[in-house]
Design an enzyme around this catalytic site. Structure first.
Site, PDB file in Angstrom:
ATOM      1  N   LEU A   8      -7.148  35.828   2.559  1.00 44.84           N
ATOM      2  CA  LEU A   8      -7.996  36.337   3.647  1.00 44.84           C
ATOM      3  C   LEU A   8      -9.388  35.724   3.574  1.00 44.84           C
ATOM      4  CD1 LEU A   8      -7.054  40.109   3.242  1.00 44.84           C
ATOM      5  CD2 LEU A   8      -6.445  38.668   5.196  1.00 44.84           C
ATOM      6  N   THR A   9      -9.734  34.928   4.565  1.00 44.78           N
ATOM      7  CA  THR A   9     -11.093  34.392   4.658  1.00 44.78           C
ATOM      8  C   THR A   9     -12.057  35.555   4.913  1.00 44.78           C
ATOM      9  OG1 THR A   9     -10.409  32.207   5.394  1.00 44.78           O
ATOM     10  CG2 THR A   9     -12.603  32.938   6.075  1.00 44.78           C
ATOM     11  N   HIS A  34      -2.410  25.187   1.582  1.00 38.75           N
ATOM     12  CA  HIS A  34      -2.515  25.739   2.942  1.00 38.75           C
ATOM     13  C   HIS A  34      -2.004  24.706   3.943  1.00 38.75           C
ATOM     14  CE1 HIS A  34      -3.636  28.084   6.281  1.00 38.75           C
ATOM     15  NE2 HIS A  34      -4.832  28.491   5.928  1.00 38.75           N
ATOM     16  N   HIS A  60      -1.582  27.339  10.237  1.00 39.09           N
ATOM     17  CA  HIS A  60      -2.666  27.839  11.095  1.00 39.09           C
ATOM     18  C   HIS A  60      -3.572  26.779  11.704  1.00 39.09           C
ATOM     19  CE1 HIS A  60      -2.277  32.082   9.160  1.00 39.09           C
ATOM     20  NE2 HIS A  60      -1.307  31.802  10.001  1.00 39.09           N
ATOM     21  N   TYR A 101      -4.745  23.940  10.585  1.00 43.78           N
ATOM     22  CA  TYR A 101      -5.667  23.171   9.743  1.00 43.78           C
ATOM     23  C   TYR A 101      -5.075  21.791   9.431  1.00 43.78           C
ATOM     24  CZ  TYR A 101      -8.071  27.612   9.671  1.00 43.78           C
ATOM     25  OH  TYR A 101      -8.707  28.755  10.065  1.00 43.78           O
TER      26      TYR A 101
END
Length: 380
Positions: free
Chosen positions: A39-40, A190, A193, A195
Site C-alpha cells: 500500500l502506497t 511490481h 497497475h 507501471y
C-alpha cells in the site's frame, strides 16, 4: 465450510476457518492466509522511509503472517509520486532496517515490493528534470489521483533504447540485493497497475518494433529478464511478482489479457518463484469493483507456486476463495490499513473500523490515518 460442525472420533468440533489454516510459503511457515497488500502511503520525505513506519508495520504484524511493503523505487528514475520510499541508496537501506527488524521481532515475514513507475511520472520527479522513461513515447492523459481529488499531470516519456534496457534490469537486481541487505525476507517485483513492467507487457501501450515489442513473447521479455536477474541475485525462494493483466490503470490495457496472464505464469514456472500475486479482473480501475466475465482461475491452475489474490476481498470472499482452492493466500489493502489487527478481527468475526480515504496519502501529520486506527480491545 466455516462454522459447520464436523464430527471427529465421536466429538463435534467447529470446522477450521479457511483463512486461518496454516500454509507453507516456500521456506516460510505461515500461521494464517491473510496478507498485508502493498500500500502506497506517501510518508517518506526525500524517498527515505521514516521511523513512523516502524510502528505502522509492527502494528500489522502477526507471528507467521506475511506482509508486503509499499511500492519501493529501484532507482532515481523510478519515482512518480511525492514521498514514496526507495531502496537504491545506502541511506534508504539503513532506514528500512529498523522497520524490518520490528516486523521480525513479532514473528512476521516481510517482502519488499520493488517498483519503477515508468511513464506514470513527470519531469519534477526525475533527476535533472529529464523525461520519464518507458517502452514508448506516447504520453499519458492527466489522471485523477486515487484520492479522487488531485489531478496528476504527466510528462511525455522518453522511449528507452534497446541498449538501455539491461541497465533498468540491473536496477531491479541491485534493489533486490539491497532489500536482502536491509533484512527483508524477499522481494515482490511490481509488474502490475500500469507501471513500467506493465507498460511493456500491454499492447495498448507498447508500440516498439525491436525485440521488446510486437509479439506477446517480445512484450513479456523485459519483465522476464527482470525476474531472471532478481532470481539469480537473491534466489527464487525469495522472489514473488505482482501482475494485473486485466486492469487498465494508467491507460495500460491489453487486447487479450487472459493470454497475457497465462503466458506470464507459464513463463514464470521456469524460474520457480515463491509466489505470483494477481489482481482480480473486477478491479479494472483504481479502487472500484466492476462486474467481469474474466477469472484468474486459468492462471491459478497454470502456476506451480503459491498463488496470492487481491482486489476487493472481504472476510467471506477470502474464506470462500481458499476453501474452493482458487487461491492459497488473500491480500487485503484498505481493510488492513484501517484495521491493524485485521487477522484477529477476521478470526473472531469482529466488526471492522471504516477506512478514511482522505488520510490514505500524503498529509501534514504523517501519523494521522497511519498508526492511529484503533485495535479491537480499544473499541470494546
Amino acid at each position: 465450510m466455516e462454522g459447520k460442525v464436523q464430527r471427529q472420533n465421536g466429538v463435534y468440533a467447529a470446522a477450521p476457518i479457511p483463512l486461518f489454516t496454516p500454509y507453507t510459503l516456500g521456506k516460510f511457515q505461515l500461521s494464517h492466509r491473510v496478507v498485508l497488500a502493498p500500500l502506497t502511503r506517501q510518508r517518506s520525505p526525500n524517498n527515505v522511509p521514516q521511523p513512523h513506519a516502524i510502528l505502522y508495520y509492527s502494528q500489522r504484524t502477526t507471528k507467521g503472517g506475511l506482509l508486503i511493503a509499499e511500492a519501493t523505487g529501484v532507482s532515481d528514475t523510478a519515482q512518480g509520486y511525492p514521498q514514496t520510499p526507495g531502496i537504491w541508496t545506502k541511506e534508504q537501506v539503513e532506514a528500512w532496517k529498523p522497520i524490518v527488524d520490528a516486523v521480525h521481532a513479532k514473528g512476521g515475514i516481510f517482502f519488499c515490493q520493488i517498483w519503477h513507475v515508468g511513464r506514470v511520472s513527470n519531469t519534477g520527479f526525475q533527476p535533472n528534470g529529464q523525461a520519464p522513461i518507458s517502452c514508448t513515447d506516447k504520453p499519458l492523459t492527466p489522471q485523477t489521483r486515487s484520492n479522487g481529488i488531485d489531478v496528476a499531470q504527466f510528462s511525455t516519456p522518453r522511449r528507452l533504447t534497446t541498449e538501455e534496457i539491461p541497465h533498468v534490469v540491473n536496477d531491479f537486481r541491485l534493489a533486490a540485493r539491497n532489500a536482502i541487505e536491509a533484512g527483508f525476507d524477499g522481494v515482490e517485483i511490481h509488474g502490475a497497475h500500469g507501471y513500467l513492467l506493465d507498460q511493456f507487457m500491454k499492447d495498448q501501450v507498447n508500440d516498439r518494433t525491436d525485440k521488446y515489442g510486437g509479439s506477446l513473447e517480445n512484450r513479456c521479455r523485459f519483465p522476464l529478464e527482470i525476474v531472471e536477474a532478481v532470481v539469480d541475485e537473491i534466489g527464487a525462494d525469495k522472489v514473488g511478482i505482482r501482475l494485473s493483466p486485466f486492469a487498465d490503470y494508467s491507460e495500460a490495457g491489453d487486447s487479450n489479457p487472459e493470454a497475457l496472464g497465462l503466458y506470464m505464469v507459464e513463463s514464470l514456472n521456469k524460474y520457480r518463484l515463491v509466489y505470483c500475486h494477481m489482481v482480480e479482473p473486477r478491479m479494472k480501475t483504481i479502487g472500484e469493483k466492476c462486474e467481469s466475465v474474466h477469472s484468474l482461475l486459468p492462471m491459478r491452475k497454470a502456476f506451480r507456486g503459491t498463488f496470492i489474490i487481491a482486489g476487493g476481498y472481504d472476510r467471506e470472499d477470502g474464506n470462500n476463495a481458499v476453501a474452493e482452492n482458487r487461491a492459497d493466500l488473500v491480500a487485503y489493502g484498505r481493510m488492513f490499513l484501517a484495521n491493524p489487527d485485521l487477522p484477529k478481527r477476521f478470526a473472531l468475526n469482529a466488526p471492522l473500523n471504516k477506512y478514511n480515504r482522505e488520510t490514505f496519502y500524503i498529509i501534514p501529520d504523517p501519523v494521522l490515518g497511519y498508526t492511529d486506527y484503533p485495535f479491537l480491545e480499544d473499541t470494546e
